[in-house]
Enzyme design. Sequence first.
Site, PDB file in Angstrom:
ATOM      1  N   ARG A 128       0.879  -1.125  -0.191  1.00  0.00           N
ATOM      2  CA  ARG A 128      -0.259   0.101  -0.422  1.00  0.00           C
ATOM      3  C   ARG A 128       0.758   1.493  -0.153  1.00  0.00           C
ATOM      4  NH1 ARG A 128      -2.758  -3.246  -2.770  1.00  0.00           N
ATOM      5  NH2 ARG A 128      -4.345  -4.104  -1.140  1.00  0.00           N
ATOM      6  N   SER A 185     -13.009 -11.397  -2.546  1.00  0.00           N
ATOM      7  CA  SER A 185     -11.714 -10.324  -2.204  1.00  0.00           C
ATOM      8  C   SER A 185     -10.791 -11.388  -2.519  1.00  0.00           C
ATOM      9  CB  SER A 185     -12.719  -9.504  -2.117  1.00  0.00           C
ATOM     10  OG  SER A 185     -11.088  -8.109  -2.588  1.00  0.00           O
TER      11      SER A 185
END
Length: 413
Positions: A96, A181
């Site tokens: 991230r 997901s």
Amino acid sequence: MAQPKGTVVLAYSGGLDTSCILVWLKEQGYDVIAYLANIGQKEDFEAARKKALALGAKKVYIEDVSREFVEEFIWPAVQANALYEDRYLLGTALARPCIARKLVEIAQREAAQYVAHGATGKGNDQVRFELTCYALCPNIKVVAPWRLPEFYQRFPGRRELMDYAKKHGIPVPVTPQTPWSMDENLMHISYEAGILENPKVIDHGSHGAEGVSCVCSLIGNFTAGRAWRGGPAARLSRHVNCRRRVPVKVTNAGDGATRCSALELFVYLNDIAGKHGVGRIDIVENRFVGMKSRGIYETPAGTILYHAHLDIEAFTMDREVRKIKQGLALKFSELVYNGFWHSPECEFLRQCIGRSQEAVVGTVRLSVFKGQVYILGRDSPRSLYNEELVSMNVQGDYEPADATGFININSLR
């Protein structure tokens, strides 16, 4: 039509959430620039570009940050032996800040006031993205749709998102038959949400017994498939260069093939270890926002390098230094997981951990087979191991009688 609001750079993956968010942002009056980071996922990037443009993106950036991801984010984690809650190798948490750094760079290049992401209001990624953005550009404004009532009340679940996608002609890979997901990068693949939110569900491989899961392929099932049960044995060597203190060479003991660049050797280890099911875990972890969540992860190369580095570090590092470094690694892992990569304390820890690695050099010989990493031997010019001193057959430079006083002193209390 909504009033024009300016330009927003969207961290775009091409999946259900960010595809719908792209269209939704346009409905709100934003000019959308899509940014897709290549961090090692298997994806048709040209098709993703065409899709984003078809959905109304003003411009699309596709940036390959895979080399930087390995060298600037994964390698410090390997040096730290970073492990969150004793099991998680931080694959998403490391990616991230790498993605967000480029997101801010593009926003500045395009003079955009806003950046946006598709992270949910319950997860860790919202924190990781935004802390990085604010650290690098304090004046940036973040649009987080999953925290806006006008968005999450309209889309309370994935079913509503899929209905919205169908209405707007948005092709998405998620269907009601595969309602979980999946997020992939060089470090790992993660599976969460959907049916996996029930912690009693035995991995979703039960939905397809023939699937073989590997970090180098996008697949629908996480299962102990053929490679797990009967893959060929492969013995690999890993050599840490004395100057850089990071992995610099992997040699396959079977055919002598070597990989030397950071990206090349990491991809190679992913391929080899992935075929053997190395690095697969199913855990319930503590999110930074305060709730527990269930995740399934595959971290093949990262698992190999964790074990190899742990071994050579024990071989070369002073005992008391290692105790301190272990404490630093625990704090480092927590900071990275929680999104504080660019915080002063995390930068300080990276410097301290890097300093501890000066003597951590050498070669580790290992094999991978059926989900396991086996250390076979190690060698280092900076070894603190003294074979003569420790030998049961040679007295060496040691007086056994001295141990009597050592024991008596320690028994006083």
